[in-house]
Design a protein around this motif. Structure first.
Motif, PDB file in Angstrom:
ATOM      1  N   GLN A 133      66.152  17.482 -65.523  1.00 14.79           N
ATOM      2  CA  GLN A 133      65.621  17.306 -64.192  1.00 14.79           C
ATOM      3  C   GLN A 133      64.022  17.284 -64.304  1.00 14.79           C
ATOM      4  OE1 GLN A 133      66.951  20.419 -61.827  1.00 14.79           O
ATOM      5  NE2 GLN A 133      65.618  20.177 -60.065  1.00 14.79           N
ATOM      6  N   PHE A 191      68.650  24.568 -61.247  1.00 11.11           N
ATOM      7  CA  PHE A 191      67.915  23.440 -62.009  1.00 11.11           C
ATOM      8  C   PHE A 191      68.955  23.036 -63.039  1.00 11.11           C
ATOM      9  CE2 PHE A 191      64.479  26.149 -60.293  1.00 11.11           C
ATOM     10  CZ  PHE A 191      63.615  25.223 -59.971  1.00 11.11           C
ATOM     11  N   ARG A 194      67.890  29.970 -57.209  1.00  9.87           N
ATOM     12  CA  ARG A 194      67.507  28.515 -57.180  1.00  9.87           C
ATOM     13  C   ARG A 194      68.362  27.814 -58.281  1.00  9.87           C
ATOM     14  NH1 ARG A 194      61.170  28.075 -57.073  1.00  9.87           N
ATOM     15  NH2 ARG A 194      61.660  25.888 -56.763  1.00  9.87           N
ATOM     16  N   SER A 199      58.323  23.734 -58.391  1.00  9.63           N
ATOM     17  CA  SER A 199      58.634  23.047 -57.153  1.00  9.63           C
ATOM     18  C   SER A 199      59.225  21.693 -57.633  1.00  9.63           C
ATOM     19  CB  SER A 199      57.311  22.585 -56.380  1.00  9.63           C
ATOM     20  OG  SER A 199      57.674  21.603 -55.508  1.00  9.63           O
ATOM     21  N   GLU A 200      60.284  21.095 -56.910  1.00 10.92           N
ATOM     22  CA  GLU A 200      60.754  19.811 -57.436  1.00 10.92           C
ATOM     23  C   GLU A 200      60.002  18.737 -56.823  1.00 10.92           C
ATOM     24  OE1 GLU A 200      62.634  22.347 -56.085  1.00 10.92           O
ATOM     25  OE2 GLU A 200      64.827  22.199 -56.721  1.00 10.92           O
ATOM     26  N   THR A 201      59.074  18.847 -55.960  1.00 14.75           N
ATOM     27  CA  THR A 201      58.443  17.773 -55.331  1.00 14.75           C
ATOM     28  C   THR A 201      56.880  17.778 -55.950  1.00 14.75           C
ATOM     29  OG1 THR A 201      57.804  19.235 -53.706  1.00 14.75           O
ATOM     30  CG2 THR A 201      59.557  17.864 -53.241  1.00 14.75           C
ATOM     31  N   VAL A 222      60.474  18.495 -63.149  1.00 12.76           N
ATOM     32  CA  VAL A 222      59.998  19.496 -62.056  1.00 12.76           C
ATOM     33  C   VAL A 222      58.416  19.534 -62.108  1.00 12.76           C
ATOM     34  CG1 VAL A 222      62.119  20.878 -61.910  1.00 12.76           C
ATOM     35  CG2 VAL A 222      60.364  21.472 -63.685  1.00 12.76           C
TER      36      VAL A 222
END
Lengths: 325, 286, 274
Positions: free
Chosen positions: A311, A307, A305, A265-267, A313
């Motif tokens: 980044q 990415f 998705r 998940s990104e969050t 994650v």
């Protein structure tokens, strides 16, 4: 169609024990694959079953008959070699019929048998050719034909596909599976490629350092690997395995989670890491993450998705699919 | 019970029997017979007499020294000339393939034929060599009639006959040297001569070892060429061990002849084996 | 090719011609002269070309001894090579395939045979003991014993390039050791066998020393000994001596022309490894 039973089979080379006591039963008609890294003893084990290599101790039974001391030709086996081992000076017909001619089979019968085999393998048009004039796949089929014509109780394959290119290899995997379904013979197949093992086997035997690590169906090995070694060896990309702090925290010595069983998940999530590399396979994407306090972590995510390297994650393991050793 | 190997030792039997009876047995027996007075009728124990004779009789001692002179002279010349010819015949000159054949062909010709031919060519007054020398005003020597020259003359003919093999071995050796070494040397500014000494000579070493060893063994054992050209003469001036062995055999001194054989065996063992070991060791270090 | 290459080539060609070709021309020309003409030994063209007469006279000398010698030499060469090929390949096969102390000892002995000079008089003593002295059979076996080192050396090296899986496939097919050897391995040795045949046939055909010792007697004459035996007789007939040289040089020349490649392969084997 025969059972193969190995009892406490051992092999020493000089002072070095390379097979350290193997007990194994291969059921009649089963397609059994020996898999493991190079040097694990899988080829030696196969060669001992064939009789080309002599065991140091233990017994081998084929079809209920003790063949421990029998000559290779008396064991009711046939073998397909990695480099095919076709006799270069003989035609396809003579190659397939070589064993029959040694056994002084009458000419008519030999001819009939060879031609029947050639037909099932689509080699009829090539019978008079020398191996040199055949493609890799055709040579492979001649080697298989030479095995079939012996009408053996057990087929032995020693990494037969490793000399073929990728496309031909997957085609031959299908042909071999179909051949097994048609003949319903017992087959033992050695490979270092776990994809071949997973796709073809009824039963997989994972070998490591001269010992059996685990025996089971492909899905058993995938879902319930008995040891960290099997866990790491079966499945692609390989399972993430951690020792140390994380394992202690989880109450075990080795903690494992497969890349496909991580939720990314990104969050938010259990572990926070940075994307180092993105491997796009189309349907799936493999993320190479660098997680603080854990190190490198692989995760498989849906190909749709997006990415980017660098980044940040978060990854969360699916607690039903964790392995603790 | 062990199963039988698919590679049974009885495969050695036919060849082994022939080799054992006709080669090993006589070699072993030679040590005994060399210690006897042996003739067509009897063999009486003689102790070291035959060996003492070999090292005291001047004509036999001459045979020993001649053998060494001949072997080292021919081996040295074949090595040097062979390398030079091989370099020449791999440098891409005109008619290279034909020249290789021409240089090599004498290796395959009957040694006796070569010997008799050169016996005629080296005739002191009527031989073609001296006639040719006379035509340019040189008084040619008595190649085979002058006692101090006869052995050298035979050695030169042996080099003529055998240099083709040395050349061939060197050509095979040169073919294994990668062109990139020469290119690197040229970029470093090496002249052709420097390339020869710094690249060719060290890298062609394995071939050099083979040529030296082969020609030394051949030179120590040589019989037919000497026999065809001089029969050891004039006098005993060109006798070598192999011709002494034959002469003593013919004269009925079998024990003495066999002692010569043992000396030849020991000579080869004590010269060639250490030399081969030394050359191979240097190769590993290089 | 550079200009320099042409010049060096031309000079080399000239030198090679004088050093290596003229002696052979000398033989050929003198073989076509009359006896009187040839006795001068100089390098002039024949006054009268008598090639055919000289040929016939040489062949007829001493009751066609040259023909007998050809026959004997061919019998010895063919039989010895047949035995060498089969027996030598068997030894090379087991030595290569079965690395063991026994194999290493056998190999060491056979290689020693390449170096050690045969002990001639004791060999005669042995040959007499088994009734093979002065017989073609004895001579054949001697040539086998002396040629074994070279033959085994070449076969061993070549067999190491044949995959062992071929033997194993044959074992599984039920082949006995001799079937593995004769039906699978020996047919694959063709290239090296040809090399061995060519090199050994020249060696044996040209052998002078060993027939001189082990095969005395007029009826046992071999090709190289014809020259030696006729030398005294031909002293006033150099033309016939040269004709004889010419006649015994022809077989190696033919072999050289047709099998150049095999000769080079055989003669240089081991040169690179040392």
């Amino acid at each position: 169609m025969s059972r193969v039973e190995l009892k406490d089979l051992r092999k020493n080379f000089g002072g070095l024990e390379v097979i350290k006591g193997v007990d194994l039963t291969v059921e009649p008609g089963e397609f059994c694959v020996f898999v493991g890294p190079s040097g694990c003893g899988k080829s030696t084990l196969l060669r001992m079953i064939s009789g080309l290599e002599e065991q140091s101790s233990g017994t081998i039974e084929i079809g209920g008959r003790d063949v421990t001391r029998s000559e290779p030709s008396e064991r009711g086996i046939a073998m397909v070699f990695q480099n095919y081992a076709l006799y270069p000076h003989l035609s396809v017909r003579e190659n397939i019929g070589f064993g029959l001619s040694l056994a002084r089979t009458p000419k008519d019968e030999m001819r009939r048998k060879v031609e029947t085999v050639a037909e099932t393998l689509q080699l009829t048009d090539y019978l008079e050719r020398k191996p040199k004039a055949l493609s890799g796949g055709q040579r492979q089929r001649v080697a298989i034909g030479r095995a079939i014509v012996r009408d053996p109780e057990v087929f032995l394959f020693d990494e037969p596909l490793s000399n073929l290119d990728a496309a031909l290899r997957s085609q031959m995997r299908i042909e071999l599976t179909e051949l097994h379904e048609r003949l319903r013979a017992t087959m033992i197949y050695v490979t270092h490629d776990q994809v071949e093992a997973m796709t073809m086997a009824d039963k997989i035997v994972v070998l490591n350092g001269g010992r059996i690590e685990q025996v089971g169906t492909p899905m058993e090995l995938y879902e319930r690997p008995a040891t960290p070694f099997v866990a790491g060896f079966i499945g692609s990309p390989r399972m993430n395995l951690f020792e140390g702090d994380l394992a202690r925290e989880m109450g075990c010595e080795v903690y494992g989670i497969r890349p496909e069983h991580l939720e990314v998940s990104e969050t938010e999530g259990r572990w926070t890491g940075r994307v180092r590399h993105v491997e796009r396979l189309g349907a799936d994407t493999i993320l190479h993450l660098e997680v603080e306090a854990l190190g490198p972590l692989l995760a498989r995510v849906d190909g749709s998705r997006t990415f980017n390297p660098g980044q940040t994650v978060h990854a969360t393991p699916n607690t039903d699919k964790e392995f603790r050793y | 019970m062990r199963r039988k190997s698919p590679y049974p030792y009885w495969f050695f039997l036919p060849a082994g029997a022939i080799f054992l009876v006709l080669f090993i047995l006589p070699t072993v027996a030679s040590f005994y017979f060399s210690l006897t007075y042996w003739d067509p009728f009897e063999a009486r124990f003689a102790g070291w007499d035959n060996y003492v004779q070999f090292f005291s009789e001047p004509f036999l001692v001459r045979g020993l020294t001649n053998t060494l002179v001949f072997a080292f002279l021919t081996s040295g010349l074949k090595t040097v000339l062979g390398l030079l010819l091989a370099v020449l015949l791999t440098s891409g000159i005109f008619a290279q393939g034909f020249l290789r054949s021409v240089v090599f062909f004498p290796v395959l010709v009957s040694t006796i034929g070569v010997g008799l031919l050169f016996q005629e060519l080296m005739h002191p007054t009527e031989g073609a060599i001296n006639l040719a020398l006379a035509a340019v005003g040189i008084d040619g020597p008595g190649w085979l009639t002058n006692p101090s020259l006869a052995l050298i003359s035979v050695a030169l003919v042996d080099v003529w006959r055998g240099v083709g093999l040395a050349t061939l071995i060197y050509i095979a050796g040169l073919a294994t040297i990668g062109q990139e070494y020469y290119e690197a040397a040229r970029i470093d500014g090496a002249t052709r001569l420097q390339q020869f000494w710094r690249v060719t000579v060290p890298l062609v070493r394995p071939a050099t070892t083979t040529v030296i060893i082969l020609s030394l063994i051949g030179g120590l054992r040589l019989f037919d060429l000497i026999w065809a050209m001089t029969r050891g003469g004039p006098g005993f001036s060109s006798d070598v061990l192999a011709s002494v062995i034959y002469k003593q055999y013919q004269a009925g001194f079998w024990g003495l002849s066999t002692a010569g054989n043992v000396i030849l065996f020991l000579m080869i063992a004590f010269i060639v084996a250490p030399l081969a070991w030394w050359l191979n060791r240097r190769e590993l270090e290089a | 090719m550079t200009r320099r290459g042409y010049i060096i080539g031309a000079i080399s060609l000239l030198v090679a011609f004088v050093v290596f070709v003229i002696p052979f021309l000398f033989v050929a020309i003198n073989a076509m002269k009359t006896a009187q003409d040839a006795s001068s030994l100089d390098f002039s063209l024949p006054e009268r070309w008598v090639f055919w007469e000289n040929l016939v006279t040489t062949v007829q000398t001493r009751d066609y001894a040259l023909l007998l010698a050809y026959w004997n030499s061919i019998v010895i060469t063919v039989c010895a090579i047949a035995l060498l090929v089969v027996f030598g390949a068997m030894v090379g096969f087991v030595i290569q395939r079965r690395p063991s102390r026994t194999s290493r000892v056998v190999y060491a002995f056979i290689l020693a045979g390449l170096m050690i000079p045969p002990a001639v008089v004791p060999t005669i003593w042995v040959l007499q003991g088994i009734n093979l002295f002065k017989t073609l059979n004895g001579m054949i076996l001697i040539q086998v014993a002396y040629g074994l080192g070279f033959t085994v050396l070449l076969y061993r090296a070549f067999i190491s390039t044949i995959p062992r899986e071929l033997d194993e496939a044959a074992i599984i097919d039920g082949a006995k050791p001799w079937q593995i050897f004769f039906r699978v391995v020996l047919p694959l040795l063709k290239p090296v066998t040809l090399t061995i045949i060519v090199v050994q046939s020249i060696t044996i055909f040209n052998d002078f020393t060993h027939p001189l010792y082990y095969l005395p007697g007029r009826e046992n004459i071999t090709v190289q000994l014809t020259l030696y035996n006729f030398q005294s007789q031909f002293v006033s007939q150099m033309n016939l001596l040269f004709m004889n040289i010419l006649l015994i040089t022809i077989p190696p020349l033919l072999v050289f022309i047709f099998f150049n490649r095999q000769i080079v392969a055989g003669m240089t084997s081991g040169a690179v490894k040392g």
